[in-house]
Structures are given as structure tokens and as C-alpha cells.
Design an enzyme around this catalytic site. Sequence first.
Site, PDB file in Angstrom:
ATOM      1  N   GLY A 123       8.906  65.695  16.828  1.00 32.62           N
ATOM      2  CA  GLY A 123       9.418  64.636  17.694  1.00 32.62           C
ATOM      3  C   GLY A 123       8.482  64.240  18.821  1.00 32.62           C
ATOM      4  O   GLY A 123       8.877  63.511  19.728  1.00 32.62           O
ATOM      5  N   LYS A 180      18.964  65.486  11.015  1.00 31.33           N
ATOM      6  CA  LYS A 180      19.457  66.175  12.231  1.00 31.33           C
ATOM      7  C   LYS A 180      20.858  65.635  12.549  1.00 31.33           C
ATOM      8  O   LYS A 180      21.603  65.315  11.615  1.00 31.33           O
ATOM      9  CB  LYS A 180      18.464  65.994  13.376  1.00 31.33           C
ATOM     10  CG  LYS A 180      17.047  66.421  12.937  1.00 31.33           C
ATOM     11  CD  LYS A 180      16.066  66.549  14.038  1.00 31.33           C
ATOM     12  CE  LYS A 180      14.726  66.998  13.467  1.00 31.33           C
ATOM     13  NZ  LYS A 180      13.703  67.240  14.467  1.00 31.33           N
ATOM     14  N   GLU A 188       6.420  73.736  10.371  1.00 36.88           N
ATOM     15  CA  GLU A 188       6.691  72.727  11.384  1.00 36.88           C
ATOM     16  C   GLU A 188       6.279  73.267  12.752  1.00 36.88           C
ATOM     17  O   GLU A 188       7.051  73.993  13.394  1.00 36.88           O
ATOM     18  CB  GLU A 188       8.190  72.399  11.428  1.00 36.88           C
ATOM     19  CG  GLU A 188       8.728  71.801  10.152  1.00 36.88           C
ATOM     20  CD  GLU A 188       9.939  70.920  10.415  1.00 36.88           C
ATOM     21  OE1 GLU A 188       9.901  69.759  10.002  1.00 36.88           O
ATOM     22  OE2 GLU A 188      10.908  71.378  11.049  1.00 36.88           O
ATOM     23  N   ASN A 220      15.113  65.162   7.092  1.00 40.28           N
ATOM     24  CA  ASN A 220      16.079  65.911   7.901  1.00 40.28           C
ATOM     25  C   ASN A 220      16.662  64.961   8.937  1.00 40.28           C
ATOM     26  O   ASN A 220      16.000  64.605   9.900  1.00 40.28           O
ATOM     27  CB  ASN A 220      15.351  67.089   8.582  1.00 40.28           C
ATOM     28  CG  ASN A 220      16.262  67.840   9.549  1.00 40.28           C
ATOM     29  OD1 ASN A 220      17.485  67.609   9.572  1.00 40.28           O
ATOM     30  ND2 ASN A 220      15.683  68.729  10.339  1.00 40.28           N
ATOM     31  N   SER A 267       6.230  64.936  13.246  1.00 39.43           N
ATOM     32  CA  SER A 267       5.667  63.599  13.485  1.00 39.43           C
ATOM     33  C   SER A 267       4.989  63.004  12.252  1.00 39.43           C
ATOM     34  O   SER A 267       3.955  62.334  12.371  1.00 39.43           O
ATOM     35  CB  SER A 267       4.713  63.627  14.692  1.00 39.43           C
ATOM     36  OG  SER A 267       5.425  64.001  15.860  1.00 39.43           O
ATOM     37  N   HIS A 307      15.307  76.147  11.058  1.00 44.49           N
ATOM     38  CA  HIS A 307      14.646  75.049  11.771  1.00 44.49           C
ATOM     39  C   HIS A 307      14.433  75.458  13.232  1.00 44.49           C
ATOM     40  O   HIS A 307      15.246  76.187  13.800  1.00 44.49           O
ATOM     41  CB  HIS A 307      15.505  73.779  11.682  1.00 44.49           C
ATOM     42  CG  HIS A 307      14.774  72.570  12.161  1.00 44.49           C
ATOM     43  ND1 HIS A 307      14.657  72.264  13.494  1.00 44.49           N
ATOM     44  CD2 HIS A 307      14.083  71.622  11.486  1.00 44.49           C
ATOM     45  CE1 HIS A 307      13.924  71.157  13.618  1.00 44.49           C
ATOM     46  NE2 HIS A 307      13.566  70.752  12.412  1.00 44.49           N
ATOM     47  N   GLU A 343      14.935  73.994  15.873  1.00 45.98           N
ATOM     48  CA  GLU A 343      16.051  73.666  16.767  1.00 45.98           C
ATOM     49  C   GLU A 343      17.170  74.703  16.656  1.00 45.98           C
ATOM     50  O   GLU A 343      17.874  74.985  17.617  1.00 45.98           O
ATOM     51  CB  GLU A 343      16.549  72.241  16.462  1.00 45.98           C
ATOM     52  CG  GLU A 343      15.561  71.204  16.982  1.00 45.98           C
ATOM     53  CD  GLU A 343      15.434  69.950  16.136  1.00 45.98           C
ATOM     54  OE1 GLU A 343      16.369  69.613  15.394  1.00 45.98           O
ATOM     55  OE2 GLU A 343      14.373  69.301  16.230  1.00 45.98           O
TER      56      GLU A 343
HETATM   57  P1  13P Z   1       9.916  64.631  13.444  1.00 49.03           P
HETATM   58  O1  13P Z   1       9.471  64.087  12.113  1.00 49.03           O
HETATM   59  O2  13P Z   1      10.856  63.722  14.174  1.00 49.03           O
HETATM   60  O3  13P Z   1       8.761  65.072  14.266  1.00 49.03           O
HETATM   61  O4  13P Z   1      10.805  65.936  13.135  1.00 49.03           O
HETATM   62  C1  13P Z   1      10.318  66.894  12.278  1.00 49.03           C
HETATM   63  C2  13P Z   1      11.416  67.838  11.960  1.00 49.03           C
HETATM   64  O5  13P Z   1      11.895  68.568  12.798  1.00 49.03           O
HETATM   65  C3  13P Z   1      11.933  67.821  10.581  1.00 49.03           C
HETATM   66  O6  13P Z   1      12.725  68.944  10.333  1.00 49.03           O
END
Ligand code: 13P
Length: 263
Positions: free
Chosen positions: A181, A15, A175, A13, A221, A105, A107
Site C-alpha cells: 500500500g 481486504k 510481501e 486480495n 504495490s 497476511h 495485516e
Molecule cells: P497493495 O497491492 O495495495 O500494495 O497490497 C498488497 C497486499 O497486501 C496484498 O495482500
Amino acid sequence: MAKVARIPFIAGNWKMNLDHLQAIAFVQKLAWSLKDARHDFAATEVAVFPPFTDLRSVQTLISADKLDLKFGAQDVSEHESGAYTGEISAAFLKALDAAYVIIGHSERRTLHGEDDEKVAAKVAAAVKHGIVPVICVGETAEDLARYGPSAIPVQQLRGALSGIAGATDIVVAYEPVWAIGSGQAATPEQAEQVCAALREVVAAVLGDEVAAATRILYGGSVKASNIASFMRQSNVDGALVGGASLDIGEFASIAQFLKHVGT
Ligand code: 13P
């Protein structure tokens, strides 16, 4: 539930990173890296999820060069078409041959106010157009302290599946919000516990056969150094990778987890 052959799925992803020119260079290099490593795409599926403006370029590259990579979008509208400024319909994604779309997601849930009802409507729109939804669920650190690890993800998944009775092809991504992150991944045991609970939800709503065939990913992560520990869990079938998916070597190494899963 017996472990059946589910093809592991490593999804990147991106983003809001990489414009369409960067995307072309990135996908080319990723394909070369995986080819150099003799990646077996039949054994482990690999997909990228670029921003909307990159999708046409990525599609053209993958199709012209006959790359085995898959691609998908990061979001979709629940509507078919019409006066929805800024939205992208599942029909448009289908016309681009997108195989997948990420829905719900964290976010989107936290920054764009998407609730379980909205997520369910988007999932239904994707399924209707033959695009496999990658349904994201996960608890915050507060939820974790209050309700434990599975309660919120289970509730979110029940909501997300509420409008797709009869669907057979979905992907679920667990997740934990606190792991995204943060550099602090869930433990493999915790990921397994929640993914097993999520599989039970899929079984209850879509039946045992669909549940046994559904890939459930862990995200938060994920790196080359920890992917093997997740892939050893019987209910974890892959990873939804954020930050590390923007590093070609790291992402290729995650996709090659079979080479280090025994280590
Ligand atoms: P990270 O791998 O940066 O922690 O992000 C995970 C994520 O949100 C994938 O959709």
C-alpha cells in the site's frame, strides 16, 4: 533448481472492501473484461479473495455462470468448530468450494497479533481440508535495515510449514511490509532474491519436487505497469495484488501480463 512449468497465479486480495452486492457486479465485470481480452485461464490462473460475507455470492456466480475465476478467503480459524465466536473454519470454506485461503497476511500479523505458531496452525487446518494456503511472509522496513531482505521471510516460512510435512500443494506470497500500500514496490531483483530463498525453504521442508511446483508470488504495490518486471524473474510465479485488484481494468491488465511481459 530447474525452472519447471508453474502456472502463473494472479490473486486479488480485496481486504475489507466491496460488500456482497458490489462483489457480484465486480466479478461479473472482471469476467467480461478478461473474456473480451481473450484471457487464457489455462496459461494464467486468476483468483479473487473477497471478505467472508461475499464468498457465498461469489461462489454462486462463478458456479452458475461457469466462470474460470477461482476464489478464496482472506483468513481461516485453526480450529475445527466450537466456541470460537467470530471465527470461520476451513471445513466451512471447503463446503463453499473455496480453492484457496490467505494465511499470515502482514495485516493479520500486526493488527491481530498472529505469530508464526498461529500461522502454522492455520496452514495445517487449511491443508487438512484440502484448501490451498496462500502463506504470506515479509519483512518490515526495520527488519530490512537490520537483517537484510530474506532473513525474516525465511524464518516466517519455516515456521508456517512446521505442521504440514507431506503437503504437496501450497502457495507462498512474499510481501515486504514496507511495500504494501505504499506505492513503493520492491525491485524485481530483490523479489527474485527472496523468492529464491523461500523456494529453498520449501525444498528443505517439503522436498525438491514440491518446491519446483510451488508458486511463489510477489506482493506489494503491484500494478499493470510493474507486473512484467516481476514476472520476468525466474522464481516469481505471480502476484498477490491489494489496491490494484479493486480496479477491474487494472487487475485485468495485471492478469494479462503476458501481453506486456516482453515490453
Ligand atoms: P497493495 O497491492 O495495495 O500494495 O497490497 C498488497 C497486499 O497486501 C496484498 O495482500
